[in-house]
Design an enzyme around this catalytic site. Structure first.
Site, PDB file in Angstrom:
ATOM      1  N   TYR B  18       0.843  -1.183   0.000  1.00 12.94           N
ATOM      2  CA  TYR B  18       0.000   0.000   0.000  1.00 12.94           C
ATOM      3  C   TYR B  18       0.880   1.236   0.000  1.00 12.94           C
ATOM      4  O   TYR B  18       1.863   1.314   0.720  1.00 12.94           O
ATOM      5  CB  TYR B  18      -0.888   0.027   1.248  1.00 12.94           C
ATOM      6  CG  TYR B  18      -1.984  -1.009   1.239  1.00 12.94           C
ATOM      7  CD1 TYR B  18      -2.692  -1.282   0.068  1.00 12.94           C
ATOM      8  CD2 TYR B  18      -2.323  -1.697   2.398  1.00 12.94           C
ATOM      9  CE1 TYR B  18      -3.708  -2.224   0.069  1.00 12.94           C
ATOM     10  CE2 TYR B  18      -3.344  -2.634   2.402  1.00 12.94           C
ATOM     11  CZ  TYR B  18      -4.034  -2.902   1.232  1.00 12.94           C
ATOM     12  OH  TYR B  18      -5.045  -3.822   1.234  1.00 12.94           O
ATOM     13  N   HIS B 168     -11.402   3.585   6.621  1.00 13.42           N
ATOM     14  CA  HIS B 168     -10.303   2.692   6.252  1.00 13.42           C
ATOM     15  C   HIS B 168      -9.860   1.752   7.369  1.00 13.42           C
ATOM     16  O   HIS B 168      -8.837   1.077   7.247  1.00 13.42           O
ATOM     17  CB  HIS B 168      -9.106   3.517   5.756  1.00 13.42           C
ATOM     18  CG  HIS B 168      -9.345   4.103   4.404  1.00 13.42           C
ATOM     19  ND1 HIS B 168      -9.919   5.343   4.225  1.00 13.42           N
ATOM     20  CD2 HIS B 168      -9.143   3.603   3.161  1.00 13.42           C
ATOM     21  CE1 HIS B 168     -10.027   5.585   2.937  1.00 13.42           C
ATOM     22  NE2 HIS B 168      -9.571   4.555   2.262  1.00 13.42           N
ATOM     23  N   ARG B 198      -5.422   7.443  -8.778  1.00 14.24           N
ATOM     24  CA  ARG B 198      -4.709   6.275  -8.278  1.00 14.24           C
ATOM     25  C   ARG B 198      -5.470   5.025  -8.706  1.00 14.24           C
ATOM     26  O   ARG B 198      -6.646   5.095  -9.043  1.00 14.24           O
ATOM     27  CB  ARG B 198      -4.540   6.313  -6.770  1.00 14.24           C
ATOM     28  CG  ARG B 198      -5.816   6.127  -5.989  1.00 14.24           C
ATOM     29  CD  ARG B 198      -5.548   6.212  -4.495  1.00 14.24           C
ATOM     30  NE  ARG B 198      -4.830   5.048  -3.993  1.00 14.24           N
ATOM     31  CZ  ARG B 198      -5.422   3.954  -3.502  1.00 14.24           C
ATOM     32  NH1 ARG B 198      -6.728   3.851  -3.473  1.00 14.24           N
ATOM     33  NH2 ARG B 198      -4.706   2.945  -3.050  1.00 14.24           N
ATOM     34  N   ASN B 200      -6.545   1.135  -7.634  1.00 21.10           N
ATOM     35  CA  ASN B 200      -6.633   0.118  -6.601  1.00 21.10           C
ATOM     36  C   ASN B 200      -7.064  -1.156  -7.318  1.00 21.10           C
ATOM     37  O   ASN B 200      -7.773  -1.103  -8.318  1.00 21.10           O
ATOM     38  CB  ASN B 200      -7.656   0.528  -5.548  1.00 21.10           C
ATOM     39  CG  ASN B 200      -7.682  -0.462  -4.401  1.00 21.10           C
ATOM     40  OD1 ASN B 200      -6.633  -0.846  -3.883  1.00 21.10           O
ATOM     41  ND2 ASN B 200      -8.868  -0.905  -4.032  1.00 21.10           N
ATOM     42  N   GLU B 240      -9.858  -0.507  -9.940  1.00 19.24           N
ATOM     43  CA  GLU B 240     -10.628   0.712  -9.731  1.00 19.24           C
ATOM     44  C   GLU B 240      -9.724   1.888 -10.040  1.00 19.24           C
ATOM     45  O   GLU B 240      -8.709   2.073  -9.386  1.00 19.24           O
ATOM     46  CB  GLU B 240     -11.086   0.816  -8.276  1.00 19.24           C
ATOM     47  CG  GLU B 240     -12.064  -0.261  -7.878  1.00 19.24           C
ATOM     48  CD  GLU B 240     -12.443  -0.153  -6.393  1.00 19.24           C
ATOM     49  OE1 GLU B 240     -11.885   0.715  -5.692  1.00 19.24           O
ATOM     50  OE2 GLU B 240     -13.295  -0.942  -5.974  1.00 19.24           O
ATOM     51  N   TYR B 291      -7.409  -9.907   3.328  1.00 24.31           N
ATOM     52  CA  TYR B 291      -8.327  -8.776   3.225  1.00 24.31           C
ATOM     53  C   TYR B 291      -9.000  -8.715   1.849  1.00 24.31           C
ATOM     54  O   TYR B 291     -10.193  -8.465   1.729  1.00 24.31           O
ATOM     55  CB  TYR B 291      -7.565  -7.475   3.508  1.00 24.31           C
ATOM     56  CG  TYR B 291      -8.360  -6.230   3.200  1.00 24.31           C
ATOM     57  CD1 TYR B 291      -9.402  -5.824   4.027  1.00 24.31           C
ATOM     58  CD2 TYR B 291      -8.081  -5.463   2.068  1.00 24.31           C
ATOM     59  CE1 TYR B 291     -10.151  -4.697   3.740  1.00 24.31           C
ATOM     60  CE2 TYR B 291      -8.817  -4.333   1.765  1.00 24.31           C
ATOM     61  CZ  TYR B 291      -9.849  -3.951   2.597  1.00 24.31           C
ATOM     62  OH  TYR B 291     -10.587  -2.839   2.301  1.00 24.31           O
ATOM     63  N   LYS B 292      -8.227  -8.975   0.809  1.00 26.59           N
ATOM     64  CA  LYS B 292      -8.780  -8.920  -0.536  1.00 26.59           C
ATOM     65  C   LYS B 292      -9.551 -10.188  -0.902  1.00 26.59           C
ATOM     66  O   LYS B 292     -10.098 -10.289  -1.997  1.00 26.59           O
ATOM     67  CB  LYS B 292      -7.667  -8.678  -1.569  1.00 26.59           C
ATOM     68  CG  LYS B 292      -7.072  -7.271  -1.530  1.00 26.59           C
ATOM     69  CD  LYS B 292      -6.034  -7.119  -2.647  1.00 26.59           C
ATOM     70  CE  LYS B 292      -5.232  -5.829  -2.575  1.00 26.59           C
ATOM     71  NZ  LYS B 292      -5.907  -4.656  -3.177  1.00 26.59           N
TER      72      LYS B 292
HETATM   73  C1  HEM Z   1     -11.342  10.213  -0.512  1.00 25.22           C
HETATM   74  C2  HEM Z   1     -11.953   9.224  -0.930  1.00 25.22           C
HETATM   75  C3  HEM Z   1     -11.798   7.802  -0.473  1.00 25.22           C
HETATM   76  C4  HEM Z   1     -12.809   7.013  -0.036  1.00 25.22           C
HETATM   77  C5  HEM Z   1     -14.275   7.398   0.097  1.00 25.22           C
HETATM   78  C6  HEM Z   1     -12.240   5.733   0.256  1.00 25.22           C
HETATM   79  C7  HEM Z   1     -12.977   4.643   0.709  1.00 25.22           C
HETATM   80  C8  HEM Z   1     -12.476   3.373   0.871  1.00 25.22           C
HETATM   81  C9  HEM Z   1     -13.265   2.223   1.244  1.00 25.22           C
HETATM   82  C10 HEM Z   1     -14.753   2.239   1.532  1.00 25.22           C
HETATM   83  C11 HEM Z   1     -12.444   1.152   1.294  1.00 25.22           C
HETATM   84  C12 HEM Z   1     -12.838  -0.275   1.656  1.00 25.22           C
HETATM   85  C13 HEM Z   1     -12.706  -0.418   3.141  1.00 25.22           C
HETATM   86  C14 HEM Z   1     -13.262  -1.723   3.672  1.00 25.22           C
HETATM   87  O1  HEM Z   1     -12.845  -2.781   3.196  1.00 25.22           O
HETATM   88  O2  HEM Z   1     -14.106  -1.662   4.569  1.00 25.22           O
HETATM   89  C15 HEM Z   1     -11.121   1.622   0.938  1.00 25.22           C
HETATM   90  C16 HEM Z   1      -9.995   0.833   0.860  1.00 25.22           C
HETATM   91  C17 HEM Z   1      -8.717   1.336   0.666  1.00 25.22           C
HETATM   92  N1  HEM Z   1      -8.358   2.660   0.504  1.00 25.22           N
HETATM   93 FE1  HEM Z   1      -9.622   4.213   0.320  1.00 25.22          FE
HETATM   94  N2  HEM Z   1     -10.898   5.762   0.004  1.00 25.22           N
HETATM   95  C18 HEM Z   1     -10.581   7.003  -0.442  1.00 25.22           C
HETATM   96  C19 HEM Z   1      -9.325   7.447  -0.820  1.00 25.22           C
HETATM   97  C20 HEM Z   1      -8.178   6.719  -0.674  1.00 25.22           C
HETATM   98  C21 HEM Z   1      -6.858   7.181  -1.013  1.00 25.22           C
HETATM   99  C22 HEM Z   1      -6.534   8.537  -1.606  1.00 25.22           C
HETATM  100  C23 HEM Z   1      -6.000   6.167  -0.701  1.00 25.22           C
HETATM  101  C24 HEM Z   1      -4.492   6.059  -0.814  1.00 25.22           C
HETATM  102  C25 HEM Z   1      -3.684   6.829  -1.255  1.00 25.22           C
HETATM  103  C26 HEM Z   1      -6.774   5.080  -0.202  1.00 25.22           C
HETATM  104  C27 HEM Z   1      -6.253   3.856   0.194  1.00 25.22           C
HETATM  105  C28 HEM Z   1      -6.996   2.717   0.377  1.00 25.22           C
HETATM  106  C29 HEM Z   1      -6.450   1.379   0.451  1.00 25.22           C
HETATM  107  C30 HEM Z   1      -4.972   1.005   0.355  1.00 25.22           C
HETATM  108  C31 HEM Z   1      -7.527   0.507   0.625  1.00 25.22           C
HETATM  109  C32 HEM Z   1      -7.472  -1.032   0.662  1.00 25.22           C
HETATM  110  C33 HEM Z   1      -7.851  -1.482  -0.719  1.00 25.22           C
HETATM  111  C34 HEM Z   1      -7.610  -2.921  -1.074  1.00 25.22           C
HETATM  112  O3  HEM Z   1      -6.581  -3.489  -0.703  1.00 25.22           O
HETATM  113  O4  HEM Z   1      -8.437  -3.470  -1.814  1.00 25.22           O
HETATM  114  N3  HEM Z   1      -8.083   5.436  -0.193  1.00 25.22           N
HETATM  115  N4  HEM Z   1     -11.163   2.986   0.685  1.00 25.22           N
END
Ligand code: HEM
Ligand code: FES
Ligand SMILES: [Zn+2]
Lengths: 313, 316, 141
Positions: B18, B168, B198, B200, B240, B291-292
């Site tokens: 990450y 998060h 970015r 994901n 995504e 997690y994934k």
């Molecule tokens: C501002 C808007 C953002 C929203 C609304 C958002 C929302 C979310 C949500 C709902 C999840 C899933 C959490 C779960 O499993 O319960 C997630 C995962 C994650 N988010 Fe965000 N996020 C945002 C921005 C970002 C940004 C800018 C970063 C990093 C630079 C980030 C990094 C991550 C990472 C690393 C995960 C895990 C994803 C995976 O491994 O599949 N997020 N985010």
């Protein structure tokens, strides 16, 4: 990340004896929209100057309007605009940024302005009136004649505005009083000369208002290094010494010697490339670290050492 | 091969961790129209029709930003795809024409009586992206509205009104070295005009775009069905493309999510992608794999990929 | 020191009073109000109106009431961090069903539960929403 727009001076009007209103427009491009409290940066021969936009963001007709008080001769930015810029001239303007946004969550907005500090509030009041939100203005000036937008404010927001033209002592006492007895949901905005803002800020501390409810317009000059100098770096853990040349960033130099500092933006905004400073002076050019953090850390993609620095790598 | 074209392959290194992998986008666009436009919009509308509570949420505070986003996206659709969309605004009177779907939206800007849906809900029915509004309050970023049809195993209903950091909470290791705080600070400093992008990624078993937490019991069980033989058909790399944009007028943040799926059988056609995907899956830390949702079938998936790399080598 | 408003249900009166004394000692001006049950949103809004700028709200109530007050406080201009939750054991945890969104009251976060509304088998987690004042329950297949 503002970018430059080539605009034309459409109109120049006298607001007071020392304040002029400039209207910029373009026939070619749609101007980016902006929010109340936003400013534009003008690129002038003597450097960049920031001015708040005074138009209503919801009624923008491909125009940016600013008001400039003459505080210098033509060698300074304001004097240059007053004396050397005329209708029909072209001018390079950075797209709007906003360091002074309205807080959407506020139930009531209270503005304190002194002198030319009125400009962001002219835009804010017009905007709030359009969307039907509650606000009030407290505006100090040396007199009605010197008071920019006096007529405009009297016409559009008469019941919401109080002017303070009296002597200094009395003015301060009255402004302080206006700050008192504020209730939850109120956000307070200050804009004017530093001394004016300091007095009100200090009083808000006396009143125990949390800082998060008080907002000040602070123009942050962009830190840009015009002619980067080479510097030496010592890595205290890996025991390496090397030079960063004037054409190189510290991040590049670290990568060249095989130190894999992670990075993303390379613009000093994401904070990924930070390293700890062990010793030495650093020219911080990022827009991410807080002042406290800058004491012990630097972002290697944009910031540079001065002379000789030691890093915790 | 066409499905490979334009697919936003997410891996840039051989090992995935990450990081704040956001990059500035030039030109600064918040959405993309792809060849799947019609199909996806049909699905989006069906989901909104049937499960509105699940797919749309908003707090009253978000209304001005919703209007701003509606104008922004209609404008962007029309200016980037003039043959497919047109948008006109005369004073407050607006007319958006969607030539792909043969539809029109006529409304008066900021006049709720002229539209039947909330602005975000309306404009969301013309773009492939999921749309989230993060309100920039003085004590942080909060999820204040969203139209979300294609989440990767999360619930909009649960996270509405929540702080960025708490959203998060379930992501493994996200608090290490203050990572998520730094990301929040980064977002809160984004200035108007710029778009940051970015990627994901995750894996979906089957080609289902709508995988909300709410229906996990329906789609989650397919994870058990993956074998070394059927992996190529079942497994889809899910990417995504997420974009962050500071709304100039209201100072909130628009977060758009465009979800792309690529079947493994297609992915392996591109040798460099096959290798890179294999390396990343192989070295993925266990807690992230868990997690994934990949842990259940990681062995089968790796064997499938190894077989294909072997074939490739012998083929040459 | 900030002005402090403590709202407490009768059953937590003792805890509320203790908090009040502590806060007073550290120099804050403190108000304590007892809530009658069931709480009425209108009345709460009245209570929160025109509080001095900087007021901090501390709640000694059960989860459902907490949620209601938090929402009323937000519309009265209190921000997220201006609303604090007193440390009390209410006897139940609120668990948000990820399948049907029903909030289930349960005595512990340790054991799995069956949603009273949709019958889904749920595993409570530490994923907490202050907006719902509830923990997310993940589906068990
Ligand atoms: C501002 C808007 C953002 C929203 C609304 C958002 C929302 C979310 C949500 C709902 C999840 C899933 C959490 C779960 O499993 O319960 C997630 C995962 C994650 N988010 Fe965000 N996020 C945002 C921005 C970002 C940004 C800018 C970063 C990093 C630079 C980030 C990094 C991550 C990472 C690393 C995960 C895990 C994803 C995976 O491994 O599949 N997020 N985010
Ligand atoms: S790489 Fe983003 S701050 Fe240096
Ligand atoms: Zn349920």
């Amino acid at each position: 990340m503002a970018y430059a727009l080539q605009l034309t001076v459409k109109k120049i009007e006298n607001e007071t004896d020392t304040i002029k209103r400039f209207t910029f427009t373009s026939d070619e491009i749609p101007l980016p929209s902006f929010g109340a409290g936003a400013h534009v940066t003008l690129h002038l021969p003597m450097g960049r100057r920031q001015y708040s936009l005074v138009n209503n963001p919801l009624e923008m007709k491909n125009e940016y309007v600013i008001a400039v008080k003459k505080i210098s001769d033509h060698n300074g930015g304001s004097g240059y605009l007053h004396e050397c810029i005329g209708q029909g001239d072209n001018i390079s303007v950075s797209s709007p940024d906003n360091f002074f946004p309205l807080r959407t969550e506020a139930k009531h907005h209270v503005f304190f302005a002194a002198g030319i500090g009125i400009t962001p509030f002219v835009s804010m009041m017009a905007y709030l009136k359009t969307i039907g939100r509650s606000f009030e203005l407290h505006y100090a000036a040396s007199g009605e004649r010197e008071c920019a937008f006096h007529g405009h404010i009297q016409t559009h927001f008469p019941s919401k505005s109080t002017f303070y033209f009296m002597k200094r002592e009395e003015k301060i006492a009255k402004l302080k009083k206006a700050l008192q007895n504020r209730t939850m949901g109120t956000h307070i905005y200050l804009c004017g000369p530093p001394a004016f803002m300091d007095i009100l800020l200090e009083h808000s501390h006396e009143l125990r208002y949390p800082e998060k409810f008080i907002h000040e317009e602070r123009f942050q000059p962009e830190v840009r290094i015009e002619n980067p100098q080479p510097f030496f770096v010592n890595l205290v853990k890996t025991k390496k010494t090397f030079m960063v040349s004037s054409g190189q960033t510290l991040l590049n130099a670290l990568h060249e010697i095989g130190i894999d500092v992670p990075y993303t933006c390379r613009m000093g905004v994401c904070g990924t490339c930070e390293v700890g400073i062990e010793e030495g002076d650093v020219l911080h050019c990022d827009s991410f670290l807080t002042e406290e953090e800058k004491v012990g850390k630097m972002l290697t993609c944009v910031s540079r050492g001065i002379g000789h620095i030691k890093l915790r790598l | 091969m066409s499905r490979l074209n334009g697919f936003p392959f997410p891996f840039t290194k051989d090992q995935y961790t990450y990081s704040n992998n956001s990059v500035p986008l030039d030109p600064a666009k918040t959405i993309t129209v792809t060849a799947d436009y019609k199909n996806e919009l049909e699905l989006i509308r069906k989901l909104l029709q049937k499960h509105h509570q699940r797919c749309f949420r908003s707090l009253p505070l978000s209304i001005e930003s919703q209007w701003e986003i509606m104008l922004l996206l209609f404008n962007e659709l029309a200016s980037c795809n003039p043959e497919s969309f047109t948008f006109q605004k005369m004073g407050g009177e607006c007319l958006f024409q969607n030539h792909l779907l043969a539809e029109e939206e006529a409304f008066v800007f900021r006049d709720v009586s002229t539209i039947d849906l909330e602005p975000l809900d309306l404009v969301g029915r013309h773009v492939q992206e999921d749309l989230i509004i993060m309100g920039d309050r003085h004590d942080g970023l909060f999820l204040e509205a969203g139209q979300l049809c294609f989440p990767s195993n999360w619930s909009l209903a649960f996270v509405q009104g929540m702080e960025f950091k708490s959203i998060h909470n379930q992501v493994p290791g996200i608090q290490n070295d203050g990572f998520i705080d730094k990301v929040e600070r980064f977002i809160s400093k984004i200035q108007p005009g710029a778009v940051w992008e970015r990627k994901n990624w995750s894996i979906t078993v089957t080609n289902k775009l709508d995988t909300p937490l709410e229906t996990y019991s329906v789609w989650g069980k397919h994870r058990q069905e993956v074998t070394c033989e059927n992996a190529g058909d079942l497994i889809h790399l899910r990417v995504e493309v997420q974009r962050l944009f500071r709304l100039p007028m209201n100072h909130d943040v628009l977060f758009t999510i465009h979800t792309y799926l690529l079947q493994l059988n297609d992915l392996i056609q591109q040798e460099s992608w096959l290798k890179s995907f294999y390396q990343n899956i192989k070295t993925l830390p266990e807690e992230i794999a868990e997690y994934k949702g990949i842990s259940t079938y990681r062995t089968e998936l790796l064997r499938f990929l190894e077989n294909h790399m072997e074939k490739g080598r012998r083929g040459r | 020191m900030r002005h402090i408003l403590i709202l407490t249900e009768v059953r937590f009166k003792k805890d509320g009073l203790k908090e009040k004394e502590l806060r007073k000692e550290s120099g804050s001006s403190v108000e304590l109000k007892l809530l009658d049950s069931p709480v009425d949103r209108k009345k709460i809004e009245q209570m929160l109106k025109d509080k001095p700028l900087g007021t901090m709200l501390i709640l000694y109530t059960g989860g459902a009431t907490r949620k209601l007050i938090r929402h009323a406080a937000n519309s009265a201009g209190f921000s997220h961090e201006d609303v604090r939750i007193g440390k009390i054991y209410t006897g139940t945890y609120r668990i948000f069903c990820s399948q049907c969104h029903r909030i289930n009251g349960k005595a512990s976060l340790e054991k799995s539960i069956i949603c009273i509304s949709c019958g889904q088998h749920l595993e409570p987690s530490d994923h907490y929403s202050s907006f719902h004042d509830a923990y997310l329950g993940y589906p068990i297949l």
